[in-house]
Write a protein that holds these residues in place. Sequence first.
Motif, PDB file in Angstrom:
ATOM      1  N   LYS A 242       0.778  -1.510   0.423  1.00 38.42           N
ATOM      2  CA  LYS A 242      -0.244  -0.149   0.150  1.00 38.42           C
ATOM      3  C   LYS A 242       0.842   1.372  -0.299  1.00 38.42           C
ATOM      4  CE  LYS A 242      -2.873   2.249   3.461  1.00 38.42           C
ATOM      5  NZ  LYS A 242      -2.780   2.107   4.666  1.00 38.42           N
ATOM      6  N   VAL A 243       1.927   1.391   0.988  1.00 39.67           N
ATOM      7  CA  VAL A 243       2.308   2.708   0.913  1.00 39.67           C
ATOM      8  C   VAL A 243       2.765   2.838  -0.205  1.00 39.67           C
ATOM      9  CG1 VAL A 243       4.553   3.105   2.043  1.00 39.67           C
ATOM     10  CG2 VAL A 243       3.502   1.909   3.351  1.00 39.67           C
ATOM     11  N   ARG A 244       3.898   1.594  -1.188  1.00 36.98           N
ATOM     12  CA  ARG A 244       4.322   2.005  -2.265  1.00 36.98           C
ATOM     13  C   ARG A 244       3.630   2.297  -3.310  1.00 36.98           C
ATOM     14  NH1 ARG A 244       7.856   2.810  -0.525  1.00 36.98           N
ATOM     15  NH2 ARG A 244      10.052   1.553   0.013  1.00 36.98           N
ATOM     16  N   MET A 245       2.661   1.560  -3.747  1.00 39.39           N
ATOM     17  CA  MET A 245       1.300   2.185  -4.484  1.00 39.39           C
ATOM     18  C   MET A 245       1.465   3.709  -4.214  1.00 39.39           C
ATOM     19  SD  MET A 245       0.173   1.123  -7.242  1.00 39.39           S
ATOM     20  CE  MET A 245       0.135   0.061  -7.464  1.00 39.39           C
ATOM     21  N   MET A 246       0.852   3.980  -2.990  1.00 47.50           N
ATOM     22  CA  MET A 246       0.185   5.317  -2.973  1.00 47.50           C
ATOM     23  C   MET A 246       1.385   5.919  -3.395  1.00 47.50           C
ATOM     24  SD  MET A 246      -2.696   5.057  -2.182  1.00 47.50           S
ATOM     25  CE  MET A 246      -3.018   6.335  -2.197  1.00 47.50           C
ATOM     26  N   LEU A 248       3.907   6.173  -5.882  1.00 44.31           N
ATOM     27  CA  LEU A 248       3.195   5.829  -6.810  1.00 44.31           C
ATOM     28  C   LEU A 248       1.988   6.726  -7.156  1.00 44.31           C
ATOM     29  CD1 LEU A 248       3.941   2.209  -8.201  1.00 44.31           C
ATOM     30  CD2 LEU A 248       5.654   4.418  -8.761  1.00 44.31           C
ATOM     31  N   LEU A 249       0.931   6.470  -7.035  1.00 40.42           N
ATOM     32  CA  LEU A 249      -0.060   7.564  -6.927  1.00 40.42           C
ATOM     33  C   LEU A 249       0.428   9.027  -6.858  1.00 40.42           C
ATOM     34  CD1 LEU A 249      -2.949   4.916  -5.750  1.00 40.42           C
ATOM     35  CD2 LEU A 249      -2.088   5.156  -8.529  1.00 40.42           C
ATOM     36  N   ARG A 250       1.140   9.854  -6.511  1.00 41.78           N
ATOM     37  CA  ARG A 250       1.252  10.917  -5.730  1.00 41.78           C
ATOM     38  C   ARG A 250       2.426  11.201  -6.641  1.00 41.78           C
ATOM     39  NH1 ARG A 250       0.044   9.125  -0.204  1.00 41.78           N
ATOM     40  NH2 ARG A 250       2.139   8.020   0.724  1.00 41.78           N
ATOM     41  N   LEU A 251       3.343  10.207  -7.424  1.00 42.53           N
ATOM     42  CA  LEU A 251       4.108  10.729  -8.611  1.00 42.53           C
ATOM     43  C   LEU A 251       3.112  11.352  -9.570  1.00 42.53           C
ATOM     44  CD1 LEU A 251       7.043   8.224  -7.359  1.00 42.53           C
ATOM     45  CD2 LEU A 251       6.983  10.908  -7.887  1.00 42.53           C
ATOM     46  N   TYR A 252       2.475  10.601  -9.647  1.00 44.71           N
ATOM     47  CA  TYR A 252       1.576  10.378 -10.788  1.00 44.71           C
ATOM     48  C   TYR A 252       0.749  11.723 -10.823  1.00 44.71           C
ATOM     49  CZ  TYR A 252      -1.571   8.705 -14.523  1.00 44.71           C
ATOM     50  OH  TYR A 252      -2.598   9.194 -15.887  1.00 44.71           O
ATOM     51  N   ARG A 261       0.913   7.693 -19.058  1.00 50.90           N
ATOM     52  CA  ARG A 261      -0.329   7.152 -18.688  1.00 50.90           C
ATOM     53  C   ARG A 261       0.201   5.772 -17.192  1.00 50.90           C
ATOM     54  NH1 ARG A 261      -3.490  11.040 -19.313  1.00 50.90           N
ATOM     55  NH2 ARG A 261      -4.833   9.586 -17.857  1.00 50.90           N
ATOM     56  N   PHE A 262      -0.065   5.963 -16.578  1.00 57.64           N
ATOM     57  CA  PHE A 262      -0.103   4.984 -15.575  1.00 57.64           C
ATOM     58  C   PHE A 262      -1.681   4.344 -15.326  1.00 57.64           C
ATOM     59  CE2 PHE A 262       0.252   4.644 -10.709  1.00 57.64           C
ATOM     60  CZ  PHE A 262       0.350   3.206 -10.478  1.00 57.64           C
ATOM     61  N   ARG A 263      -1.681   3.247 -15.913  1.00 57.94           N
ATOM     62  CA  ARG A 263      -3.088   2.365 -15.857  1.00 57.94           C
ATOM     63  C   ARG A 263      -3.943   2.338 -14.842  1.00 57.94           C
ATOM     64  NH1 ARG A 263      -4.683  -3.219 -19.144  1.00 57.94           N
ATOM     65  NH2 ARG A 263      -3.164  -3.486 -18.119  1.00 57.94           N
ATOM     66  N   PHE A 264      -3.201   1.374 -13.898  1.00 63.95           N
ATOM     67  CA  PHE A 264      -3.701   1.073 -12.494  1.00 63.95           C
ATOM     68  C   PHE A 264      -4.756   2.959 -11.937  1.00 63.95           C
ATOM     69  CE2 PHE A 264      -4.100   1.510  -7.409  1.00 63.95           C
ATOM     70  CZ  PHE A 264      -4.444   0.246  -7.401  1.00 63.95           C
ATOM     71  N   ALA A 265      -3.958   3.821 -11.929  1.00 59.07           N
ATOM     72  CA  ALA A 265      -4.970   4.700 -11.844  1.00 59.07           C
ATOM     73  C   ALA A 265      -6.000   5.423 -12.411  1.00 59.07           C
ATOM     74  CB  ALA A 265      -3.772   6.171 -11.339  1.00 59.07           C
TER      75      ALA A 265
END
Length: 416
Positions: A242-246, A248-252, A261-265
Amino acid sequence: MNSAALVPQPFVYDGDVYERNMRHATGNSLQVILKVTERCNIACKYCYFFFGGDESYRDNPAYIQDETIDQFAVFLEDAVRSYHLDLVRIIIHGGEPFMLRKARMARLLESVQRAAAGTALEFTVQTNAMLLDAEWIDLLARHRVYVGVSLDGPREFNDLNRVDKRERGTYDRSLQGVALLFEAFRAGRLARPGLLCVLNPDFPAERLYHHFVDEIGFRNIDFLLPDDTHDSSDPALRERYKVRMMELLRLYARETRKEVRFRFADKIVDALGMAPLFSRVLHRYFTQKEIVFTVSSKGDIAPDDILRTTDPALMRLDLNIATARLGDVLRSAAFNRLHDAAFTLPGACAGCDWASVCRGGELYHRYSRAQGFDNPSIYCDTLRAAHEHAATMFLQAGASVAHLERRMAAQPYTLI
Ligand code: SF4
């Protein structure tokens, strides 16, 4: 925002009705994950295909044979005509697809093109890029094949798990292939290659993002959570994912280049943006029209390959492209069961604010031997945090609170 009133209703899929609806509908799409090789030139330590528990690949030919290619073309031509397919997407998969001989790959691409004539056709190949050379690039360019590359990060991270059979790192050899793909992209011969990266909680997100986007130049990126189930996942690691994914989402969220484009987001944002009515009715309607299955190197048909980590019985349909037609797939027991699971919200998700958007997450992340697919995702905490993050971004971008409230209150999987 409260969706506590949601009570999951089991969905029961009637294969005969579905098949008939498909036959009389328009705008259907078909995605086939075609296993052109069932061997790999490397041995990634987390590979679901070779180390996921299902060893059926051992009984299959290492390489798809000419006869199977011809049978696949006949199957496809019949499917295109009988079900008015508007889009055929062939995911050329392995093992490592470029272990196939070039002449056989050319035969495959040409046969499929002939079989799908008159229909939109997309080829994608998923590869570690290590075996690419100038002749492969010519062949890919000639048939407009989109290339997705699998990497885990810069060399120091990639080579921890992506190793060859002598346990040597593969990063440098993959990057040679990636360089050829970018050269072809810059020359206008191929689309820019995409990236698929399985997240590792030990790898710093900023380093990964910077390496892939700035240093290599990928734009179409998918960071995947590992394809574990409730039986295989380590609960102690979930918070770290969760920490890592979040991160990445904040970087995106801070990304200013529109082509990135970051598909998961994007998938979450698209789901949030969907009109509530669409999410209730049309989503189901359109999802039904997307048929996805895997064809092995000997022509056996099975559900989406990613489900290999779940119930091995699901992967055995006893159908082969030599004798089956698409209708047999649509009516099969395994497809019925999967469809029911996909359209039935896990009981434990009832009352979750995000249920109508998240829908319990990916099917394979819901699976346990004890309860089948009736579990929330093993990455539930990550999904909740990602949806909260996406909703905040969504509101900051000008969406109304009223829209979000209506969207979240929509009943998931409702039939009206
Ligand atoms: S998996 Fe978690 S976040 Fe998703 S709907 Fe279920 S409870 Fe909600």
